[in-house]
Enzyme design. Sequence first.
Site, PDB file in Angstrom:
ATOM      1  N   ASP A 245       0.818  -1.209   0.000  1.00 54.95           N
ATOM      2  CA  ASP A 245       0.000   0.000   0.000  1.00 54.95           C
ATOM      3  C   ASP A 245       0.856   1.266   0.000  1.00 54.95           C
ATOM      4  O   ASP A 245       1.851   1.361   0.730  1.00 54.95           O
ATOM      5  CB  ASP A 245      -0.885   0.042   1.243  1.00 54.95           C
ATOM      6  N   HIS A 247      -1.153   4.529  -0.472  1.00 51.05           N
ATOM      7  CA  HIS A 247      -2.173   5.388   0.143  1.00 51.05           C
ATOM      8  C   HIS A 247      -1.866   6.877   0.068  1.00 51.05           C
ATOM      9  O   HIS A 247      -1.934   7.590   1.061  1.00 51.05           O
ATOM     10  CB  HIS A 247      -2.398   4.970   1.599  1.00 51.05           C
ATOM     11  N   ASP A 277      -6.267   7.269  -1.624  1.00 55.80           N
ATOM     12  CA  ASP A 277      -7.080   7.432  -0.418  1.00 55.80           C
ATOM     13  C   ASP A 277      -6.204   7.648   0.815  1.00 55.80           C
ATOM     14  O   ASP A 277      -5.067   7.194   0.893  1.00 55.80           O
ATOM     15  CB  ASP A 277      -8.013   6.237  -0.187  1.00 55.80           C
ATOM     16  N   ARG A 278      -6.820   8.338   1.776  1.00 61.27           N
ATOM     17  CA  ARG A 278      -6.212   8.680   3.063  1.00 61.27           C
ATOM     18  C   ARG A 278      -5.094   9.710   2.909  1.00 61.27           C
ATOM     19  O   ARG A 278      -5.226  10.833   3.356  1.00 61.27           O
ATOM     20  CB  ARG A 278      -5.741   7.442   3.815  1.00 61.27           C
ATOM     21  N   ASN A 306      -8.492  -2.823  -2.532  1.00 62.57           N
ATOM     22  CA  ASN A 306      -9.884  -2.526  -2.174  1.00 62.57           C
ATOM     23  C   ASN A 306     -10.176  -1.022  -2.217  1.00 62.57           C
ATOM     24  O   ASN A 306     -11.338  -0.616  -2.303  1.00 62.57           O
ATOM     25  CB  ASN A 306     -10.220  -3.092  -0.789  1.00 62.57           C
ATOM     26  N   HIS A 307      -9.137  -0.192  -2.196  1.00 60.31           N
ATOM     27  CA  HIS A 307      -9.353   1.260  -2.291  1.00 60.31           C
ATOM     28  C   HIS A 307      -9.383   1.768  -3.729  1.00 60.31           C
ATOM     29  O   HIS A 307      -9.604   2.960  -3.936  1.00 60.31           O
ATOM     30  CB  HIS A 307      -8.310   2.022  -1.475  1.00 60.31           C
ATOM     31  N   HIS A 355      -3.815  -8.213  -3.391  1.00 57.69           N
ATOM     32  CA  HIS A 355      -3.880  -7.183  -2.363  1.00 57.69           C
ATOM     33  C   HIS A 355      -4.368  -7.722  -1.021  1.00 57.69           C
ATOM     34  O   HIS A 355      -3.776  -7.446   0.024  1.00 57.69           O
ATOM     35  CB  HIS A 355      -4.796  -6.035  -2.803  1.00 57.69           C
ATOM     36  N   ARG A 403     -13.205  -7.121   8.998  1.00 65.23           N
ATOM     37  CA  ARG A 403     -13.548  -5.920   8.236  1.00 65.23           C
ATOM     38  C   ARG A 403     -15.019  -5.877   7.826  1.00 65.23           C
ATOM     39  O   ARG A 403     -15.502  -4.853   7.365  1.00 65.23           O
ATOM     40  CB  ARG A 403     -12.696  -5.850   6.966  1.00 65.23           C
ATOM     41  N   HIS A 430      -2.468  -4.724   2.339  1.00 68.92           N
ATOM     42  CA  HIS A 430      -3.793  -4.535   2.948  1.00 68.92           C
ATOM     43  C   HIS A 430      -3.778  -4.229   4.447  1.00 68.92           C
ATOM     44  O   HIS A 430      -4.775  -3.772   4.982  1.00 68.92           O
ATOM     45  CB  HIS A 430      -4.605  -5.806   2.672  1.00 68.92           C
TER      46      HIS A 430
END
Length: 500
Positions: A245, A247, A277-278, A306-307, A355, A403, A430
């Site tokens: 990741d 991010h 993201d984030r 997943n993002h 992922h 999750r 992940h």
Amino acid sequence: MADSMGNESTTMENNEELKDPSSITDDDKKKAEEVKEQANTYFKNEDYTKAIEQYTEAIKLNPFVAAYFGNRSFAYLRTECFGYALSDASKALSLDKNYLKAYYRRASANMALGKFKLALKDFEAVTKVRPSDKDAKNKYEECNKICKRLAFEKAIASDDGKCLSDTIDIESLAIEPNYDGPHLVDGKVTLEFIDNLVVAYKEQKKLPKKYVCQILIQAKKLFSEQDSLVYIEVPGKSKFTICGDIHGQYYDLLNIFQMNGKPSEDNPYLFNGDFVDRGSFSVECIMTLLSYKLLYPKHFFMARGNHESLTMNQMYGFEGEVKSKYSSQLCELFTEVFNWLPLAHCINKKILVMHGGLFSSDDVTLDDIAKTYRNKQPPDNGIMCELLWSDPQPQLGRAPSKRGVGVQFGPDITKKFLERNKLDYVVRSHEVKNEGYEEMHDGKCITVFSAPNYCDTMGNKGAFINITGDNLTPKFTTYEAVPHPNVKPMAYANPFFGLF
């Protein structure tokens, strides 16, 4: 989606339900309150793992206090264990139906999972109990806006089969006369373009919309020509790098290239999802990575996380960032590209990289992955969902996901999958790991996470993996976060998050 929690803490201890309220002594109650206060201190200091451990201890001592479950639900939200957060919030409400915070917690978890209608029901329940509560009213109205907007977008969505990438008139997009940044050459990415792009992005400059569109359209075409499972051959003593990741942490991404060398035909990379993201430099991350993909299509690889999905982007900042820096139209174009990202990669027919993780069925083969249709938003179950969302657990067998999506799988599940598909081990991402990586399941399931000090709060290291074609044993390199401009993570996230 990253997460710092393992499976040692579960949402419910069996003895919670076996106890009788009359068996809880005053000493138990007193001790539970003391432990809860310790947990609150850990929570305030953003040590959510310790907080969860302490809330769990308080629950063991006295499992009849709604606030203990409500507080642990909140901590699970912070570590993105939305399935556990939902369970704890519901347990709190079963103990005290008037415990309003639990409605908020459950609604937040459902929001994070894109289940906005379920969230709206909980917010509505609070407003009925406290109709004059402005805070409750704000949360209800904000969630209701999202539900209405999604319904409107669905109603006006084109059903003629045309994609935005097919209808954009590139020639009508102008480059400002005073633009002094990198230029595509005949509409194509060059090494000079990427080098100049990195300099421009470090100075927080923007790439013209025309160039962004050209890169996205070309990337979509390239990805759409690949299977859902991409096979990679690493020859002889050649080095190959796997990253987890990112991010939106652009300056940490550049640090990887500084440490390990820029991507090239002699220095190939695989980035294993969650590019955006984030972090608040997600546009810079994804455009740099896509540019390298176009320049080195056979030596630079990208997998879907997943993002790379519409719901996550709407909640965790990427959509807001793209709208701020460009337009809502570009959000749609990014979504088209993300829909075509491969779901997994197989290196030298011995290492499977995805992922999330493995599956709810023992029967899944590499051929099944390759044949999985992916040009869509991730579903709530099945191969595509589990590749993007699942997590390993130390226990044998399978368990419901912490999750709320995907599955948790144990060492026996990994062993069966590897034997069935004649693989040596799997690599996934992940989850935040303190050292940037973790080896589980007797070294057969490896997690790599490449965003150090995740969200500027976690204090974790980042890591990447090096292998060579003739030695597939993973070599880990870890590193600390580097400084970045004063733009905080989640700066572009849905304003709904600011309500909690």
